[in-house]
Design a protein around this motif. Structure first.
Motif, PDB file in Angstrom:
ATOM      1  N   GLU A  88       0.838  -1.198   0.000  1.00 15.11           N
ATOM      2  CA  GLU A  88       0.000   0.000   0.000  1.00 15.11           C
ATOM      3  C   GLU A  88       0.878   1.254   0.000  1.00 15.11           C
ATOM      4  N   ASN A  89       1.980   1.224   0.759  1.00 17.17           N
ATOM      5  CA  ASN A  89       2.931   2.344   0.751  1.00 17.17           C
ATOM      6  C   ASN A  89       3.511   2.552  -0.646  1.00 17.17           C
ATOM      7  N   ILE A  90       3.928   1.459  -1.268  1.00 22.13           N
ATOM      8  CA  ILE A  90       4.526   1.553  -2.598  1.00 22.13           C
ATOM      9  C   ILE A  90       3.509   2.102  -3.595  1.00 22.13           C
ATOM     10  N   ASN A  91       2.279   1.630  -3.503  1.00 24.97           N
ATOM     11  CA  ASN A  91       1.229   2.106  -4.402  1.00 24.97           C
ATOM     12  C   ASN A  91       0.925   3.586  -4.169  1.00 24.97           C
ATOM     13  N   ALA A  92       0.925   4.019  -2.911  1.00 20.45           N
ATOM     14  CA  ALA A  92       0.695   5.436  -2.608  1.00 20.45           C
ATOM     15  C   ALA A  92       1.815   6.291  -3.198  1.00 20.45           C
ATOM     16  N   PHE A  93       3.044   5.787  -3.127  1.00 18.79           N
ATOM     17  CA  PHE A  93       4.180   6.484  -3.730  1.00 18.79           C
ATOM     18  C   PHE A  93       3.975   6.632  -5.240  1.00 18.79           C
ATOM     19  N   LEU A  94       3.559   5.549  -5.883  1.00 16.01           N
ATOM     20  CA  LEU A  94       3.380   5.571  -7.338  1.00 16.01           C
ATOM     21  C   LEU A  94       2.291   6.549  -7.762  1.00 16.01           C
ATOM     22  N   GLU A  95       1.208   6.588  -6.998  1.00 16.00           N
ATOM     23  CA  GLU A  95       0.130   7.538  -7.312  1.00 16.00           C
ATOM     24  C   GLU A  95       0.621   8.978  -7.154  1.00 16.00           C
ATOM     25  N   ALA A  96       1.379   9.245  -6.107  1.00 17.01           N
ATOM     26  CA  ALA A  96       1.886  10.597  -5.862  1.00 17.01           C
ATOM     27  C   ALA A  96       2.884  11.012  -6.936  1.00 17.01           C
ATOM     28  N   ALA A 104       3.808   7.948 -17.014  1.00 22.42           N
ATOM     29  CA  ALA A 104       3.366   6.604 -16.626  1.00 22.42           C
ATOM     30  C   ALA A 104       4.312   5.521 -17.136  1.00 22.42           C
ATOM     31  N   GLN A 105       4.934   5.730 -18.299  1.00 24.13           N
ATOM     32  CA  GLN A 105       5.830   4.712 -18.832  1.00 24.13           C
ATOM     33  C   GLN A 105       7.146   4.640 -18.069  1.00 24.13           C
ATOM     34  N   GLU A 106       7.428   5.613 -17.214  1.00 26.68           N
ATOM     35  CA  GLU A 106       8.652   5.589 -16.420  1.00 26.68           C
ATOM     36  C   GLU A 106       8.399   5.156 -14.980  1.00 26.68           C
ATOM     37  N   THR A 107       7.192   4.736 -14.668  1.00 25.40           N
ATOM     38  CA  THR A 107       6.919   4.215 -13.334  1.00 25.40           C
ATOM     39  C   THR A 107       7.059   2.699 -13.357  1.00 25.40           C
ATOM     40  N   PHE A 108       6.840   2.087 -12.216  1.00 23.26           N
ATOM     41  CA  PHE A 108       6.943   0.638 -12.119  1.00 23.26           C
ATOM     42  C   PHE A 108       5.684   0.105 -11.461  1.00 23.26           C
ATOM     43  N   GLN A 109       5.531  -1.198 -11.474  1.00 22.67           N
ATOM     44  CA  GLN A 109       4.408  -1.813 -10.788  1.00 22.67           C
ATOM     45  C   GLN A 109       4.841  -2.172  -9.376  1.00 22.67           C
ATOM     46  N   THR A 110       3.907  -2.187  -8.463  1.00 26.90           N
ATOM     47  CA  THR A 110       4.213  -2.489  -7.065  1.00 26.90           C
ATOM     48  C   THR A 110       4.963  -3.806  -6.938  1.00 26.90           C
ATOM     49  N   ILE A 111       4.588  -4.769  -7.692  1.00 28.89           N
ATOM     50  CA  ILE A 111       5.170  -6.103  -7.611  1.00 28.89           C
ATOM     51  C   ILE A 111       6.626  -6.105  -8.069  1.00 28.89           C
ATOM     52  N   ASP A 112       7.015  -5.152  -8.928  1.00 27.86           N
ATOM     53  CA  ASP A 112       8.404  -5.071  -9.379  1.00 27.86           C
ATOM     54  C   ASP A 112       9.350  -4.847  -8.208  1.00 27.86           C
ATOM     55  N   LEU A 113       8.934  -4.049  -7.250  1.00 31.29           N
ATOM     56  CA  LEU A 113       9.763  -3.815  -6.071  1.00 31.29           C
ATOM     57  C   LEU A 113       9.493  -4.851  -4.995  1.00 31.29           C
ATOM     58  N   TRP A 114       8.243  -5.107  -4.694  1.00 37.22           N
ATOM     59  CA  TRP A 114       7.913  -5.983  -3.575  1.00 37.22           C
ATOM     60  C   TRP A 114       8.454  -7.399  -3.764  1.00 37.22           C
ATOM     61  N   GLU A 115       8.334  -7.939  -4.961  1.00 41.59           N
ATOM     62  CA  GLU A 115       8.842  -9.281  -5.217  1.00 41.59           C
ATOM     63  C   GLU A 115      10.186  -9.265  -5.941  1.00 41.59           C
ATOM     64  N   ARG A 116      10.781  -8.091  -6.033  1.00 44.43           N
ATOM     65  CA  ARG A 116      12.131  -7.928  -6.580  1.00 44.43           C
ATOM     66  C   ARG A 116      12.235  -8.440  -8.017  1.00 44.43           C
ATOM     67  N   GLN A 117      11.211  -8.194  -8.790  1.00 38.04           N
ATOM     68  CA  GLN A 117      11.190  -8.688 -10.159  1.00 38.04           C
ATOM     69  C   GLN A 117      11.920  -7.774 -11.126  1.00 38.04           C
ATOM     70  N   ASN A 118      11.842  -6.454 -10.918  1.00 31.28           N
ATOM     71  CA  ASN A 118      12.447  -5.526 -11.865  1.00 31.28           C
ATOM     72  C   ASN A 118      12.927  -4.280 -11.129  1.00 31.28           C
ATOM     73  N   CYS A 125      12.278   4.973 -12.391  1.00 28.48           N
ATOM     74  CA  CYS A 125      11.231   5.826 -11.816  1.00 28.48           C
ATOM     75  C   CYS A 125      11.830   6.865 -10.866  1.00 28.48           C
ATOM     76  N   LEU A 126      12.757   6.431 -10.020  1.00 31.89           N
ATOM     77  CA  LEU A 126      13.381   7.360  -9.079  1.00 31.89           C
ATOM     78  C   LEU A 126      14.234   8.397  -9.808  1.00 31.89           C
ATOM     79  N   GLN A 127      14.907   7.992 -10.891  1.00 32.79           N
ATOM     80  CA  GLN A 127      15.681   8.951 -11.674  1.00 32.79           C
ATOM     81  C   GLN A 127      14.752   9.979 -12.332  1.00 32.79           C
ATOM     82  N   SER A 128      13.616   9.532 -12.828  1.00 34.58           N
ATOM     83  CA  SER A 128      12.659  10.442 -13.429  1.00 34.58           C
ATOM     84  C   SER A 128      12.109  11.421 -12.389  1.00 34.58           C
ATOM     85  N   LEU A 129      11.837  10.909 -11.208  1.00 33.57           N
ATOM     86  CA  LEU A 129      11.389  11.779 -10.121  1.00 33.57           C
ATOM     87  C   LEU A 129      12.493  12.766  -9.759  1.00 33.57           C
TER      88      LEU A 129
END
Length: 187
Positions: A88-96, A104-118, A125-129
């Protein structure tokens, strides 16, 4: 979580290996140092994938970061380590982040970080921010974003452009007869 999942095999393993090969330790370290400059955390800014995952996996630091750029962007930061609260924290970050102007094409999906997939897409995303941070009076990272350069043309200039024949239309100069493509039909 990710450690209980079966390993990928075949074409999926190849695709995952390609994703992991894009990850760059130096860029990740630069990103973590920028986050520390803004939030005071994390203590360890090593750019290896294990450290990045450990620092960001619960999403609290991401929420603090986005609140540092624009206060009140994430209203509630969950401090527990329960899986759904962290996601939920990760998703709130993505929405903000989307509201702050990250495409949108420079963001990631929650599962990319949570399950360490990408983790590569997390860094992107952080570089774009980080590029957008300059708009909020904070230190930015990466190349400076281009400024708008709006041009106004008069009606006279627009009409003058219609009289120019583009080179894409070809030419009628030269000899075109006798040109043949491929072999001729054999009778």
């Amino acid at each position: 979580m990710a450690e209980y999942r079966a390993g990928k095999a075949g074409i999926n393993a190849e695709a995952q290996a390609r994703i992991h090969s894009k990850y760059n330790d130096e860029i990740a370290q630069e990103t973590l140092e920028w986050i520390r400059k803004l939030t005071g955390e994390p203590a360890n800014t090593s750019g290896d994938a294990d450290n990045l995952y450990e620092v960001l996996k619960d999403g609290t630091l991401l929420c603090k970061l986005v609140n540092e750029l624009q206060p009140g962007s994430v209203k509630k930061i969950n401090q527990t380590t329960m899986a759904f609260k962290c996601m939920e924290n990760i998703n709130a970050f993505l929405e903000a982040v989307k509201k702050l102007g990250v495409p949108a094409q420079e963001t990631f999906q929650t599962i990319d970080l949570w399950e360490r997939q990408n983790l590569y897409s997390v860094v992107v995303c952080l570089q774009s921010l980080g590029r957008k941070a300059g708009n909020f009076g904070k230190p930015s990272i990466g190349p400076k974003e281009a400024d708008k350069n709006v041009r106004d043309f008069s009606e006279e200039q627009l009409k003058a452009g219609q009289n120019v024949i583009s080179l894409q239309y070809g030419t009628n100069k030269g000899q075109q007869s006798g040109i043949s493509f491929g072999n001729r039909r054999q009778m």
